[in-house]
Write a protein that holds these residues in place. Structure first.
Motif, PDB file in Angstrom:
ATOM      1  N   ALA A  17      11.169  31.399  -8.390  1.00 27.21           N
ATOM      2  CA  ALA A  17      10.075  30.448  -8.216  1.00 27.21           C
ATOM      3  C   ALA A  17       8.757  30.995  -8.761  1.00 27.21           C
ATOM      4  O   ALA A  17       7.964  30.247  -9.356  1.00 27.21           O
ATOM      5  CB  ALA A  17       9.927  30.103  -6.739  1.00 27.21           C
ATOM      6  N   MET A  18       8.512  32.272  -8.575  1.00 27.50           N
ATOM      7  CA  MET A  18       7.230  32.851  -8.971  1.00 27.50           C
ATOM      8  C   MET A  18       7.260  33.508 -10.355  1.00 27.50           C
ATOM      9  O   MET A  18       6.262  34.066 -10.807  1.00 27.50           O
ATOM     10  CB  MET A  18       6.800  33.902  -7.930  1.00 27.50           C
ATOM     11  N   LYS A  19       8.395  33.431 -11.020  1.00 23.27           N
ATOM     12  CA  LYS A  19       8.535  34.095 -12.321  1.00 23.27           C
ATOM     13  C   LYS A  19       7.716  33.417 -13.397  1.00 23.27           C
ATOM     14  O   LYS A  19       7.120  34.075 -14.260  1.00 23.27           O
ATOM     15  CB  LYS A  19      10.010  34.116 -12.712  1.00 23.27           C
ATOM     16  N   ASP A  20       7.651  32.079 -13.367  1.00 22.77           N
ATOM     17  CA  ASP A  20       6.947  31.310 -14.385  1.00 22.77           C
ATOM     18  C   ASP A  20       5.469  31.219 -14.009  1.00 22.77           C
ATOM     19  O   ASP A  20       5.089  30.518 -13.068  1.00 22.77           O
ATOM     20  CB  ASP A  20       7.552  29.912 -14.487  1.00 22.77           C
ATOM     21  N   GLU A  21       4.625  31.935 -14.744  1.00 21.42           N
ATOM     22  CA  GLU A  21       3.206  31.993 -14.401  1.00 21.42           C
ATOM     23  C   GLU A  21       2.539  30.621 -14.504  1.00 21.42           C
ATOM     24  O   GLU A  21       1.665  30.282 -13.698  1.00 21.42           O
ATOM     25  CB  GLU A  21       2.489  32.986 -15.318  1.00 21.42           C
TER      26      GLU A  21
ATOM     27  N   ASP B  94       1.362  28.217  -9.239  1.00 24.02           N
ATOM     28  CA  ASP B  94       0.615  27.492  -8.208  1.00 24.02           C
ATOM     29  C   ASP B  94       1.440  26.340  -7.643  1.00 24.02           C
ATOM     30  O   ASP B  94       1.476  26.115  -6.428  1.00 24.02           O
ATOM     31  CB  ASP B  94      -0.701  26.942  -8.776  1.00 24.02           C
ATOM     32  N   ALA B  95       2.109  25.622  -8.525  1.00 27.47           N
ATOM     33  CA  ALA B  95       2.936  24.504  -8.086  1.00 27.47           C
ATOM     34  C   ALA B  95       4.107  24.990  -7.241  1.00 27.47           C
ATOM     35  O   ALA B  95       4.467  24.367  -6.232  1.00 27.47           O
ATOM     36  CB  ALA B  95       3.443  23.721  -9.298  1.00 27.47           C
TER      37      ALA B  95
ATOM     38  N   VAL C 115       7.282  16.782  -3.820  1.00 25.55           N
ATOM     39  CA  VAL C 115       6.205  15.852  -4.208  1.00 25.55           C
ATOM     40  C   VAL C 115       4.903  16.622  -4.391  1.00 25.55           C
ATOM     41  O   VAL C 115       4.199  16.458  -5.403  1.00 25.55           O
ATOM     42  CB  VAL C 115       6.040  14.755  -3.139  1.00 25.55           C
ATOM     43  N   GLY C 116       4.576  17.476  -3.411  1.00 23.00           N
ATOM     44  CA  GLY C 116       3.331  18.247  -3.506  1.00 23.00           C
ATOM     45  C   GLY C 116       3.337  19.221  -4.661  1.00 23.00           C
ATOM     46  O   GLY C 116       2.331  19.376  -5.371  1.00 23.00           O
ATOM     47  N   GLY C 117       4.468  19.885  -4.888  1.00 21.54           N
ATOM     48  CA  GLY C 117       4.555  20.817  -6.011  1.00 21.54           C
ATOM     49  C   GLY C 117       4.468  20.107  -7.348  1.00 21.54           C
ATOM     50  O   GLY C 117       3.810  20.585  -8.283  1.00 21.54           O
TER      51      GLY C 117
ATOM     52  N   ILE D 250      -1.476  18.190 -12.034  1.00 17.74           N
ATOM     53  CA  ILE D 250      -2.939  18.363 -12.056  1.00 17.74           C
ATOM     54  C   ILE D 250      -3.306  19.637 -12.805  1.00 17.74           C
ATOM     55  O   ILE D 250      -4.224  19.637 -13.645  1.00 17.74           O
ATOM     56  CB  ILE D 250      -3.481  18.401 -10.619  1.00 17.74           C
ATOM     57  N   MET D 251      -2.616  20.734 -12.517  1.00 20.10           N
ATOM     58  CA  MET D 251      -2.957  22.011 -13.141  1.00 20.10           C
ATOM     59  C   MET D 251      -2.642  21.986 -14.634  1.00 20.10           C
ATOM     60  O   MET D 251      -3.378  22.567 -15.449  1.00 20.10           O
ATOM     61  CB  MET D 251      -2.184  23.152 -12.472  1.00 20.10           C
ATOM     62  N   ARG D 252      -1.580  21.309 -15.022  1.00 19.13           N
ATOM     63  CA  ARG D 252      -1.248  21.222 -16.435  1.00 19.13           C
ATOM     64  C   ARG D 252      -2.283  20.413 -17.184  1.00 19.13           C
ATOM     65  O   ARG D 252      -2.688  20.752 -18.286  1.00 19.13           O
ATOM     66  CB  ARG D 252       0.133  20.620 -16.625  1.00 19.13           C
TER      67      ARG D 252
END
Length: 391
Positions: A343-347, A351-352, A377-379, A385-387
C-alpha cells in the motif's frame, strides 16, 4: 494462462490454511448468523438446516471456482447482510424473507451480467486495495494481543510458539501454533453436551412471497451492504495479492447460486475477504500459482461443516474466544505486513492509501455500509484530488 491442475499442487500448508479460513469464518460470525436467522422468522428447529445449506453452498462455490479458475477464490455469507437482517427483518414472515433473498440475489446477478460491478472494481488501484485489506486485518492482528487479557496462558503460549516457529521452522509456524491452541482449548471445553443437538439437519423448502414493502425496506439494504461491504472487499482482496479474477462471472455465479438455493436456506453466497486472506498469502504456499489449493481445501472443510452444520455451529460457537483471536491474528500477521508494504510502496498514491487504511481501520459505518467500502471511497477521492493538484 491457468496453471495445470495437479494433486501435486496440494500441500500440507494449503490444508492448514483452508482449515483456518473456515475456522475463522465460522467463529467470527456464526453468532450473528444465528441471531439474524432467528430475527428472520426461521424456526429454531430449522436453523440447523439453514446452517447446513449455507455450509454446502460455500463449499460447492469455493471448491468449484478455485479449481476452475486456478485462483484461491473463497466464498462466504454476507456478515454485513446478516446484521441488516438481525435489525430490519424482525417480524417479517419467513415466506417474505425468502422473497427478499431472491430479490437481492437477482439484483446481484444483474450487476454481474451487465458488468457494472466489474468496471467499478477494475478502476481501483492495487495500492488502495492493499490499504483497504490492511485496514480490515489491523483489528484482527491487534486482537491477537488483546486476547492476553482473556487468557494469558493460552494466548502467551500460542504467541511464543508462533515466534519460535517463525525463527526455526517458518513453514510450520501456524500449524504448530494451531496444534498448541487446540490442545489448550480442548481442556477448557470438556463437558460440552451435544446430545440434544442433531448430528445432521436438513432444511425444508420455503415457498417465497414477494411484498414491495419488505423488498424495498429490507431487500435493497441487504443488496447494497452485501455488494459494498462483502463482494467489493472480497474482489479488492484478490486484486491486492496480484490476482486478476474475471469479476463479472464470479458475481454472476455466486448470485445465481444464492438465487437457486434461497428457498432451502443457502441465501447468501459472496466473495470472501477476511477469511480468504489466509489462502492468499505465502503461508498457504510459497508459489502464488499453487495457492488455489488452499481455497479448494477450505471448500472441502465447508462441505464437511455443512453436512454436520448443526453440530459444527455449536462446536465453533463454544471455542474459547482467546484461542480464536490468537490464531486469527497470528495467522494474518504476514498478510498484514505485506499489505501495508504494498500500500505504501507507490509514492504517488501514498496519501490515498493512508486515507483508505485509516478509514477502513476506524470501523466507520454509515447507512449500514461498513468501513471497507467507505475506505475505498475516501481513498479514491483523495487520489483524485491529489492527482488533480499535482497535474
Amino acid at each position: 494462462m491457468q496453471p495445470h491442475l495437479s494433486l501435486r499442487h496440494l500441500s500440507f500448508s494449503a490444508v492448514v490454511a483452508g482449515f483456518v479460513s473456515v475456522l475463522v469464518g465460522y467463529t467470527g460470525s456464526i453468532a450473528i448468523v444465528v441471531q439474524a436467522l432467528s430475527a428472520s422468522s426461521v424456526p429454531a428447529s430449522e436453523i440447523g438446516g439453514w446452517l447446513t445449506m449455507l455450509g454446502l453452498a460455500m463449499g460447492i462455490s469455493s471448491l468449484g471456482l478455485s479449481l476452475y479458475y486456478r485462483i484461491p477464490i473463497l466464498t462466504a455469507w454476507s456478515t454485513p447482510g446478516m446484521a441488516v437482517l438481525a435489525t430490519s427483518a424482525v417480524g417479517v414472515p419467513l415466506n417474505e424473507v425468502v422473497g427478499i433473498f431472491i430479490f437481492a440475489a437477482g439484483l446481484m446477478l444483474l450487476c454481474g451480467v451487465t458488468g457494472i460491478f466489474a468496471r467499478i472494481m477494475q478502476r481501483i488501484p492495487q495500492s488502495l486495495a492493499a490499504a483497504m485489506l490492511a485496514g480490515i486485518l489491523l483489528r484482527f492482528c491487534l486482537e491477537a494481543f488483546l486476547a492476553f487479557e482473556l487468557d494469558l496462558l493460552m494466548s502467551g503460549l500460542m504467541c511464543l510458539v508462533f515466534l519460535v516457529s517463525r525463527r526455526y521452522a517458518p513453514r510450520y509456524a501456524i500449524v504448530l501454533t494451531l496444534l498448541v491452541g487446540i490442545v489448550l482449548a480442548a481442556g477448557k471445553m470438556q463437558g460440552m453436551d451435544f446430545s440434544h443437538q442433531a448430528l445432521v439437519s436438513w432444511p425444508s423448502w420455503v415457498t417465497p412471497k414477494f411484498e414491495w414493502a419488505s423488498l424495498v425496506g429490507v431487500g435493497i439494504p441487504f443488496f447494497i451492504v452485501s455488494m459494498g461491504s462483502q463482494n467489493a472487499p472480497g474482489i479488492a482482496t484478490l486484486q491486492a495479492f496480484g490476482y486478476t479474477p474475471r469479476i463479472s462471472p464470479l458475481i454472476s455465479i455466486t448470485a445465481l447460486l444464492s438465487l437457486v438455493l434461497s428457498p432451502l436456506g443457502g441465501f447468501s453466497v459472496c466473495i470472501a475477504a477476511i477469511s480468504a486472506a489466509f489462502c492468499l498469502g505465502p503461508e498457504a504456499h510459497a508459489d502464488q500459482s499453487r495457492r488455489y489449493m488452499a481455497a479448494a481445501c477450505a471448500g472441502v472443510f465447508y462441505l464437511l461443516a455443512g453436512i454436520f452444520g448443526a453440530s459444527i455451529g455449536v462446536l465453533f460457537s463454544n471455542l474459547p474466544e482467546a484461542f480464536i483471536k490468537s490464531i486469527a491474528g497470528l495467522a494474518l500477521l504476514g498478510t498484514f505486513t505485506s499489505s501495508v508494504t504494498l500500500a505504501m510502496k507507490d509514492e504517488e498514491r501514498r496519501d490515498a492509501a493512508a486515507m483508505t487504511f485509516l478509514i477502513t481501520a476506524s470501523g466507520l459505518s454509515l447507512w449500514g455500509i461498513s468501513s471497507a467500502f467507505w475506505g475505498m471511497v475516501g481513498g479514491g477521492l483523495t487520489y483524485f484530488i491529489m492527482r488533480r493538484r499535482d497535474a
